[in-house]
Design an enzyme around this catalytic site. Sequence first.
Site, PDB file in Angstrom:
ATOM      1  N   ARG A  78       5.636  -0.109  -5.830  1.00 54.01           N
ATOM      2  CA  ARG A  78       5.493  -0.905  -4.610  1.00 54.01           C
ATOM      3  C   ARG A  78       4.509  -2.060  -4.789  1.00 54.01           C
ATOM      4  O   ARG A  78       4.514  -2.986  -3.999  1.00 54.01           O
ATOM      5  CB  ARG A  78       5.004  -0.007  -3.459  1.00 54.01           C
ATOM      6  CG  ARG A  78       5.990   1.074  -3.080  1.00 54.01           C
ATOM      7  CD  ARG A  78       5.312   2.163  -2.282  1.00 54.01           C
ATOM      8  NE  ARG A  78       4.946   1.722  -0.951  1.00 54.01           N
ATOM      9  CZ  ARG A  78       5.695   1.902   0.131  1.00 54.01           C
ATOM     10  NH1 ARG A  78       6.857   2.501   0.031  1.00 54.01           N
ATOM     11  NH2 ARG A  78       5.290   1.484   1.305  1.00 54.01           N
ATOM     12  N   GLU A 130      17.685 -18.236  -5.976  1.00 57.39           N
ATOM     13  CA  GLU A 130      17.307 -16.916  -6.487  1.00 57.39           C
ATOM     14  C   GLU A 130      16.839 -17.014  -7.954  1.00 57.39           C
ATOM     15  O   GLU A 130      15.860 -16.376  -8.345  1.00 57.39           O
ATOM     16  CB  GLU A 130      18.498 -15.940  -6.349  1.00 57.39           C
ATOM     17  CG  GLU A 130      18.417 -14.650  -7.141  1.00 57.39           C
ATOM     18  CD  GLU A 130      17.236 -13.759  -6.789  1.00 57.39           C
ATOM     19  OE1 GLU A 130      16.505 -14.057  -5.838  1.00 57.39           O
ATOM     20  OE2 GLU A 130      17.028 -12.772  -7.528  1.00 57.39           O
ATOM     21  N   LYS A 155      13.209 -15.869  -9.393  1.00 56.25           N
ATOM     22  CA  LYS A 155      13.015 -14.933 -10.505  1.00 56.25           C
ATOM     23  C   LYS A 155      12.061 -15.528 -11.529  1.00 56.25           C
ATOM     24  O   LYS A 155      11.155 -14.860 -12.011  1.00 56.25           O
ATOM     25  CB  LYS A 155      14.341 -14.608 -11.217  1.00 56.25           C
ATOM     26  CG  LYS A 155      15.292 -13.692 -10.539  1.00 56.25           C
ATOM     27  CD  LYS A 155      14.953 -12.212 -10.612  1.00 56.25           C
ATOM     28  CE  LYS A 155      14.128 -11.782  -9.429  1.00 56.25           C
ATOM     29  NZ  LYS A 155      14.836 -11.537  -8.193  1.00 56.25           N
ATOM     30  N   CYS A 162       0.830  -1.209   0.000  1.00 53.93           N
ATOM     31  CA  CYS A 162       0.000   0.000   0.000  1.00 53.93           C
ATOM     32  C   CYS A 162       0.866   1.262   0.000  1.00 53.93           C
ATOM     33  O   CYS A 162       1.903   1.303   0.649  1.00 53.93           O
ATOM     34  CB  CYS A 162      -0.883   0.037   1.227  1.00 53.93           C
ATOM     35  SG  CYS A 162      -1.933  -1.395   1.401  1.00 53.93           S
TER      36      CYS A 162
HETATM   37  O1  M6R Z   1      13.382  -4.505   0.052  1.00 60.23           O
HETATM   38  P1  M6R Z   1      13.841  -5.856   0.509  1.00 60.23           P
HETATM   39  O2  M6R Z   1      15.160  -6.259  -0.039  1.00 60.23           O
HETATM   40  O3  M6R Z   1      13.797  -5.987   2.002  1.00 60.23           O
HETATM   41  O4  M6R Z   1      12.755  -6.878  -0.067  1.00 60.23           O
HETATM   42  C1  M6R Z   1      12.754  -8.223   0.309  1.00 60.23           C
HETATM   43  C2  M6R Z   1      11.969  -9.048  -0.671  1.00 60.23           C
HETATM   44  O5  M6R Z   1      10.616  -8.686  -0.644  1.00 60.23           O
HETATM   45  C3  M6R Z   1      12.510  -8.887  -2.087  1.00 60.23           C
HETATM   46  O6  M6R Z   1      13.866  -9.208  -2.134  1.00 60.23           O
HETATM   47  C4  M6R Z   1      11.749  -9.791  -3.090  1.00 60.23           C
HETATM   48  O7  M6R Z   1      11.923 -11.132  -2.777  1.00 60.23           O
HETATM   49  C5  M6R Z   1      12.259  -9.503  -4.492  1.00 60.23           C
HETATM   50  N1  M6R Z   1      11.798  -8.217  -4.945  1.00 60.23           N
HETATM   51  C6  M6R Z   1      11.885 -10.560  -5.482  1.00 60.23           C
HETATM   52  O8  M6R Z   1      12.513 -10.313  -6.707  1.00 60.23           O
END
Ligand code: M6R
Length: 606
Positions: free
Chosen positions: A27, A479, A483, A2
Site C-alpha cells: 500500500r 497512462e 507510468k 497507512c
Molecule cells: O485502486 P484504484 O484503481 O482506485 O487506484 C487509483 C490510483 O491511485 C491508481 O490507479 C494509481 O494511479 C496507479 N497505481 C498508478 O500506477
Amino acid sequence: MCGIVGAVGHKQCSSVLLDALKRLEYRGYDSSGIVTIHDGKITLKRAVGKLVNLDAVLSKGPLKGDIGIGHTRWATHGGVSTANAHPHVASDRVSIVHNGIIENHLAIRQRLEGAGRQFSSDTDSEVLAHLFVEALDSGMEPAAATQQVLAEIEGAYAFAVLTIDYPDILIVARNASPLALGIGDDACYIGSDAIALSHLTRKIVYLKDHDFALVRADGVAVYQEGGVPVNREAVFVAASPGLINKGGYRHFMEKEIHEQPDAIAHSLAAMTNEYGQLTAHMSDSALHAINGIVMLAAGTSHYATQIARYWIESLAGVPVACEVASEYHYRQPATSPYNTAIAVSQSGESLDTLMAMRHAATCNLSTIGLVNVPSSTIAREAGAVLHTRAGPEIGVASTKSFTAQLTVLLCFAVEIARAKRQIDDARAAKIHQKIQALPGLVGKALALFDNIRPIAHRLSHAKSALYLGRGTLYPLALEGALKLKELSYIHAEGFASGEMKHGPIALIEDGLPVVALLSADGLMAKASNNLREASARGGNIILIADADTLAEVDYASAVIEVPPVDPLLAPILLSVPAQILAYLTAVEKGTDVDQPRNLAKSVTVE
Ligand code: M6R
C-alpha cells in the site's frame, strides 16, 4: 497508504503483527511501528523507512504480550520521523493507530493542550490517544469512551486503540477508511484489509461507516452509530496464495506485467457465461435502460475509463463523461443527462472514488463498481459489480489491473451495444472472438523485453519525455507518461497528437524523447503527420506500433513493434510495451520500482 493491524489473544503477537504489516507493504508507507501490552505496561517500537528497519529494532528488543497493534504510516500531517510514526501513546496508558485524516485535529489539540495534555508528535492522529485518555479518566467504559471520542472527531478514519485499563480489548472504529476484523480460533485480529490477515484467518467481519467494535480474543461486539449493538455477518474471503512472493522475478511489477495474459483471460471468463457467451452479468433490460454514464476513477483507472468512453460511445451510442473522482464529488455536477455511474478502482478502496460513487448515488444515479478486490468497500456498496480477476497487484504501479479493466470495459461496451440493438448478435460475437485472442497477443508482446532494454537505457538519461496518441491511444499516452514519471521520476507528459500544434510543440527541442503510440485505425495518417511535425523539430520518436502501421513510417528513431492487432484492441496490446519501457527505464535508474517514493497503492485519504 497507512496500514493498520492488530491482534488480541495471540501469544507473542508482535511477530504475527509484523507479518501482517508485510502484507500491507504494497500500500506504500514511510515508517512503521508496533505496540503491545506486557506486564501491565505499554511497550513500543517504531522505525523510519522500510519494515526491515522495524524488524531490526524488534530483533534487538523483542516485544512480548498477547495484545498489540501495528501500523505502516504514509505521512500526511507531520514529516517522516520516528516521533510521527504510529502507534502513538498518551500518558503511558493508551496507544492508537490511525488511517485517514482527523480534519478538526487542530481545534481538538488546542483544547487538549489548554487542559495540560502533552503531545509528542506533529500528527493529526495523536489527538485520538489523548481523547481516549480523557474519556477513561472520567470513568467511562470502552464503549462509552469510544462514543464520546467519535462525537468529537470529524473526517475519515479507521483506528485501533489499546489501553492498559482494559488489557484484553482492542477498540476499533471506521468512517470512510477500510477496516476488517478477523475471527480466529483462539484470537481475533484487525487489518486494513483481509489480505493483511490472510495468514491468520479467512473469516472476516467488515465494519460499516460509523461502526465501532470491541475486539476480544473470543469474538467481536459491533456497535452502529449511537452505540446500538448490531450484528455484522462474518464472510469467508478467498485465500490469496503467493501474495508476498515475486515468483522468481526481480520485482512484483515485472511479475505482474508477465501475469497479464492470465489476468485478461480470467477477467474475460468473469464476463462470459457457461456457454462461452459474453455477458455483463446484468439483465438486458438493465443494460438497455442505461442512457448515459458518468465514469468515476483516479489515476490509471481514470485513464482506463477514458479509453472505455471511445468504445461505449462508438459501439453503443451511449454518452459517457469521465470524471476525476476527487473533482466530481465537490463539483455539484449536473447529472441529469446520465442515469448510471460506474466507479472503476483496482483496490475498490480509493477514497476519492468511493466518495464520488456515494455522491452519484445521492444524485439518484444507479451505481456499478468495477473492482479487482471482490471484498472491497466499492464492491460492497455499488448497486451492481463487475469484476476484474487480475489477482493481487502488489507493485504500486498498476499494470495487469489496467489491461484487465480495459478488457472488462470493452466487453461491457459490447454488451450495452447488443442490449440496445446498436449491434446485432453476430457482430457482438465477432468482437468477442477478437477479444478472446487478447491473452495470446499480450503473451507475444511480453517477448519485447530484450528489444526495449537499449531504448530504456537511452531514455533513462532524459530529463523529460512526451507521450503522444490519437483516439483510444490518447488516454494510453497519458497512462504511459504516468507510468514513466511515477517509476523513473523522469518528467513526462501525455498529449493528444493533434493537440501538439496548439501549444505543446514548443517543448520540442533536439533529442527530446517522444514516445508515440500508433495503430492502423482511421486516424493513422493524421497521427503520422503529427509525429512527422515533432520529428522535424528534433523530437526523438520512439514508436510503439503494430506491424500493420509500419510501412509508411519514416520518422522514428526507434520502433517497438507489437503483433498486428485490430484497432479496437490496440490500447490493450500497446499498454504492454509502454509498461515495459517505464519498468526497464526505472530499473536502469535504480529507483524503488515496486514502491516509488511518496506513492501508495491504495489511497484512502482525500
Ligand atoms: O485502486 P484504484 O484503481 O482506485 O487506484 C487509483 C490510483 O491511485 C491508481 O490507479 C494509481 O494511479 C496507479 N497505481 C498508478 O500506477
